[in-house]
Design an enzyme around this catalytic site. Structure first.
Site, PDB file in Angstrom:
ATOM      1  N   ALA A 119       6.258  53.150 -33.707  1.00 64.52           N
ATOM      2  CA  ALA A 119       5.591  51.686 -33.067  1.00 64.52           C
ATOM      3  C   ALA A 119       6.228  51.127 -32.178  1.00 64.52           C
ATOM      4  O   ALA A 119       5.782  50.103 -31.451  1.00 64.52           O
ATOM      5  CB  ALA A 119       5.258  50.988 -34.470  1.00 64.52           C
ATOM      6  N   ALA A 120       7.797  51.316 -32.100  1.00 60.02           N
ATOM      7  CA  ALA A 120       8.495  50.410 -31.226  1.00 60.02           C
ATOM      8  C   ALA A 120       8.150  50.693 -29.859  1.00 60.02           C
ATOM      9  O   ALA A 120       8.003  52.067 -29.177  1.00 60.02           O
ATOM     10  CB  ALA A 120      10.001  50.740 -31.556  1.00 60.02           C
ATOM     11  N   PRO A 121       8.130  49.631 -28.722  1.00 53.72           N
ATOM     12  CA  PRO A 121       8.529  48.444 -29.194  1.00 53.72           C
ATOM     13  C   PRO A 121       7.504  47.477 -29.609  1.00 53.72           C
ATOM     14  O   PRO A 121       7.701  46.220 -30.189  1.00 53.72           O
ATOM     15  CB  PRO A 121       8.824  47.838 -27.550  1.00 53.72           C
ATOM     16  N   LYS A 124       1.138  48.513 -29.257  1.00 50.66           N
ATOM     17  CA  LYS A 124      -0.103  49.118 -30.234  1.00 50.66           C
ATOM     18  C   LYS A 124       0.014  48.162 -31.428  1.00 50.66           C
ATOM     19  O   LYS A 124      -1.110  47.962 -31.962  1.00 50.66           O
ATOM     20  CB  LYS A 124       0.047  50.483 -30.127  1.00 50.66           C
ATOM     21  N   ARG A 163      15.346  50.282 -32.105  1.00 51.83           N
ATOM     22  CA  ARG A 163      14.019  50.000 -31.460  1.00 51.83           C
ATOM     23  C   ARG A 163      13.109  49.423 -32.679  1.00 51.83           C
ATOM     24  O   ARG A 163      12.248  48.677 -32.421  1.00 51.83           O
ATOM     25  CB  ARG A 163      13.380  51.165 -31.099  1.00 51.83           C
ATOM     26  N   ASP A 203       1.439  57.518 -32.051  1.00 53.23           N
ATOM     27  CA  ASP A 203       1.743  57.166 -30.521  1.00 53.23           C
ATOM     28  C   ASP A 203       3.234  57.942 -30.179  1.00 53.23           C
ATOM     29  O   ASP A 203       4.220  57.459 -30.082  1.00 53.23           O
ATOM     30  CB  ASP A 203       1.798  55.706 -30.272  1.00 53.23           C
ATOM     31  N   CYS A 254       1.406  59.229 -23.514  1.00 56.39           N
ATOM     32  CA  CYS A 254       1.022  58.758 -22.170  1.00 56.39           C
ATOM     33  C   CYS A 254       1.523  59.882 -21.210  1.00 56.39           C
ATOM     34  O   CYS A 254       2.218  59.613 -20.227  1.00 56.39           O
ATOM     35  CB  CYS A 254       1.809  57.434 -21.903  1.00 56.39           C
TER      36      CYS A 254
HETATM   37  N1  SAM Z   1       3.815  52.634 -29.742  1.00 59.24           N
HETATM   38  C1  SAM Z   1       4.776  52.050 -29.129  1.00 59.24           C
HETATM   39  C2  SAM Z   1       4.024  50.785 -28.253  1.00 59.24           C
HETATM   40  O1  SAM Z   1       2.985  50.799 -27.935  1.00 59.24           O
HETATM   41  O2  SAM Z   1       4.824  49.941 -28.123  1.00 59.24           O
HETATM   42  C3  SAM Z   1       5.462  52.914 -28.605  1.00 59.24           C
HETATM   43  C4  SAM Z   1       5.818  54.215 -28.733  1.00 59.24           C
HETATM   44  S1  SAM Z   1       6.672  55.398 -27.987  1.00 59.24           S
HETATM   45  C5  SAM Z   1       5.577  56.093 -27.017  1.00 59.24           C
HETATM   46  C6  SAM Z   1       7.205  56.445 -29.136  1.00 59.24           C
HETATM   47  C7  SAM Z   1       8.270  55.983 -30.268  1.00 59.24           C
HETATM   48  O3  SAM Z   1       8.445  56.873 -31.178  1.00 59.24           O
HETATM   49  C8  SAM Z   1       9.523  55.406 -29.703  1.00 59.24           C
HETATM   50  O4  SAM Z   1       9.911  54.139 -29.919  1.00 59.24           O
HETATM   51  C9  SAM Z   1      10.430  56.581 -30.519  1.00 59.24           C
HETATM   52  O5  SAM Z   1      11.793  55.676 -30.956  1.00 59.24           O
HETATM   53  C10 SAM Z   1       9.630  56.790 -31.615  1.00 59.24           C
HETATM   54  N2  SAM Z   1      10.217  58.025 -32.604  1.00 59.24           N
HETATM   55  C11 SAM Z   1      10.594  59.298 -32.066  1.00 59.24           C
HETATM   56  N3  SAM Z   1      10.735  60.042 -32.946  1.00 59.24           N
HETATM   57  C12 SAM Z   1      10.167  59.634 -33.846  1.00 59.24           C
HETATM   58  C13 SAM Z   1       9.860  60.092 -35.263  1.00 59.24           C
HETATM   59  N4  SAM Z   1      10.389  61.191 -35.748  1.00 59.24           N
HETATM   60  N5  SAM Z   1       9.359  59.127 -36.263  1.00 59.24           N
HETATM   61  C14 SAM Z   1       9.062  57.994 -35.948  1.00 59.24           C
HETATM   62  N6  SAM Z   1       9.159  57.471 -34.588  1.00 59.24           N
HETATM   63  C15 SAM Z   1       9.806  58.182 -33.886  1.00 59.24           C
END
Ligand code: SAM
Length: 493
Positions: A119-121, A124, A163, A203, A254
């Site tokens: 979800a970070a940052p 969504k 994050r 996401d 994306c």
């Molecule tokens: N949904 C966010 C938004 O709208 O602001 C953007 C998300 S970004 C595309 C993908 C995120 O997935 C990153 O913040 C990353 O730290 C996190 N991530 C990577 N591997 C992950 C995992 N195994 N489990 C949960 N989060 C993960």
């Protein structure tokens, strides 16, 4: 998506791949889209203000992005809305329009239990929180009062600790109170919650090809695409166990790469026969998935063409891929236990009541107060147990106990409107005292001693504490503006 120091612009090998995938006229339109400057997108925070009220006070020129998201706008001209005090007060989130499609497609309902797994940052996640609110913002009601009237829980998770804290800060600025911010692996979420969720957003971290057009310096190679696809499969492995029977799952990226999109979904559907894709209502520019770019036989293509592809040459936003799925098997519901709050000790409750009576014009349900390590939280109404999960915040941090007094949190101020406080100072955006407050300055003050809510046009921004004819500034140090930071009224904003 990895950042790089390489010069911005689409890498030649990436363009060659796209040329192989797209018909010549479409490839030409795709490449031309890279010449158009990116536009700033803004989504109004309907937890705090109605869309109509925001457009009537908006200090910049707005153009609607489409009737599929009434709260979404383009910001016209050279405005810099990230520097405006309304941004500090959480009246909007800056988000490009394609990113707004995810929450609109997942369409969470009030009262549901929702998971945003990566979800970070928080773009969504803030959108999901706004859609979960009941009723929508048509009247002047603070985010706190609105949240108290709402059921439902949003679990927003990110595996990276830094994050996840940023995610918590953004949800706090948004005024979202019915949230659990977690910082753990999908596998451990599945173990903690079981199939608790009505709707889940994944996401996924991806190669970020869709962001190349914005000129973001994204490191790209075929090896990165392959590694991302592997990671996406790993993340999805644990997700089926989290979805309620009949629940929905939205996978989004994306990037344009079929290996990270249709192929990931093809492999997921092959492994999880309970899940089927859903064909969402097609808005203008919601193009179909491309099964012919995967290794599946043509007679199995239909489920993948139900996915949505957003192309920068067909939609007024960046490249995105979204696949909406439903878990069809009705068996195997697991009901997570309710979370058991740790009630405040007698002295803590006394200090809280004293603060509440002196400072706030609303009473919070004391059965939802949760005391932990000297801090006091307001839990969501439907708070579920999270076992041994790593968490950042559950519900709203109200503040902390100091010797003989209660000290309110900044995030409490961000859920309030002026009328929620017994003492408030409201400044319009062009008042120099507002700029001084955001820079950390104290002010002369003639009113009674005690906590004072500082608001901009009625929306909570932070606290000040009156004593001895002065108002001591309690705006958090990490948010204070540099002396050179631009304030409203300047052509930069
Ligand atoms: N949904 C966010 C938004 O709208 O602001 C953007 C998300 S970004 C595309 C993908 C995120 O997935 C990153 O913040 C990353 O730290 C996190 N991530 C990577 N591997 C992950 C995992 N195994 N489990 C949960 N989060 C993960």
């Amino acid at each position: 998506m990895k950042k790089t120091d390489q010069p911005a612009g689409p890498p030649a090998e990436f363009l060659a791949r796209m040329r192989d995938l797209l018909p010549p006229d479409e490839f030409a339109a795709f490449v031309t889209s890279f010449e158009r400057p990116p536009r700033t997108g803004l989504r109004v925070n309907t937890l705090k203000i109605s869309v109509a009220d925001f457009t009537s006070i908006a200090p910049f020129s707005l153009a609607p992005i489409g009737d599929w998201e009434p709260a979404g706008f383009f910001v016209d001209g050279d405005a810099r809305p990230g520097l405006h005090p309304y941004h500090d007060a959480g009246l909007y989130y800056l988000q490009e329009p394609s990113a707004m499609v995810a929450a609109a497609l997942l369409a969470p309902l009030p009262g549901e239990t929702i998971l945003d797994l990566a979800a970070a940052p928080g773009g969504k996640a803030t959108h999901l929180a706004a859609l979960m609110a009941n009723p929508p913002a048509t009247s002047a009601l603070s985010a706190l009062r609105r949240g108290l009237n709402a059921d439902g829980l949003l679990v927003a998770n990110d595996v990276h600790a830094g994050r996840a804290r940023l995610l918590a800060d953004n949800l706090a600025r948004w005024g979202a109170i019915n949230v659990l911010v977690a910082n753990d692996e999908p596998e451990r979420l599945a173990a903690a919650f079981g199939s608790a969720f009505d709707r889940i957003l994944v996401d996924a971290p991806c190669s970020g090809e869709g962001m190349l057009r914005r000129g973001e310096p994204v490191e790209w190679s075929r090896a990165i695409v392959t590694a991302c696809a592997r990671r996406q499969r790993d993340i999805l492995t644990h997700v089926p166990n989290l979805v309620k029977p009949g629940g929905r799952l939205l996978y989004s990226t994306c990037t344009f790469a079929p290996e990270e999109n249709e192929q990931v979904i093809a492999d997921f559907l092959a492994a999880e026969p309970d899940f089927a894709t859903i064909d969402p209502v097609r808005r203008e520019g919601f193009e179909r998935g491309r099964p012919e770019w995967t290794d599946i036989p043509p007679d199995a293509a239909a489920p993948l063409s139900r996915a949505v592809r957003l192309w920068p040459h067909r939609f007024p936003g960046e490249g995105h891929f979204l696949a909406l799925m439903e878990r069809q098997n009705q068996a195997g519901v697991s009901r997570p236990a309710l979370y058991r709050p740790q009630p405040p000790a007698r002295e803590e409750l006394r200090l809280w009541r004293e603060f509440n009576a002196a400072t706030l014009t609303l009473d919070l349900p004391e059965e939802r107060l949760h005391a932990r390590n000297g801090r006091l939280y307001l839990l969501p109404g439907g708070a579920i147990d999270f076992g041994r999960l790593r968490t950042v915040r559950y519900g709203l941090l109200l503040g902390e106990m100091r010797p003989g007094r209660f000290h309110p949190s900044h995030e409490l101020a961000l859920t309030l409107r002026a009328e929620d406080a017994t003492a408030a100072i409201d400044w319009p955006t062009d008042d120099p005292r507002l700029a001084a407050y955001l820079s950390g300055a104290d002010e002369p003050f003639t009113g009674a001693n005690g906590w004072v809510l500082i608001t901009v046009d009625g929306f909570g921004l932070g606290w000040g504490k009156a004593a001895g004819g002065r108002l001591k500034n309690h705006y958090p140090h990490f948010l204070r503006r540099d002396k050179g930071r631009v304030l409203p009224g300047s052509p930069d904003v």
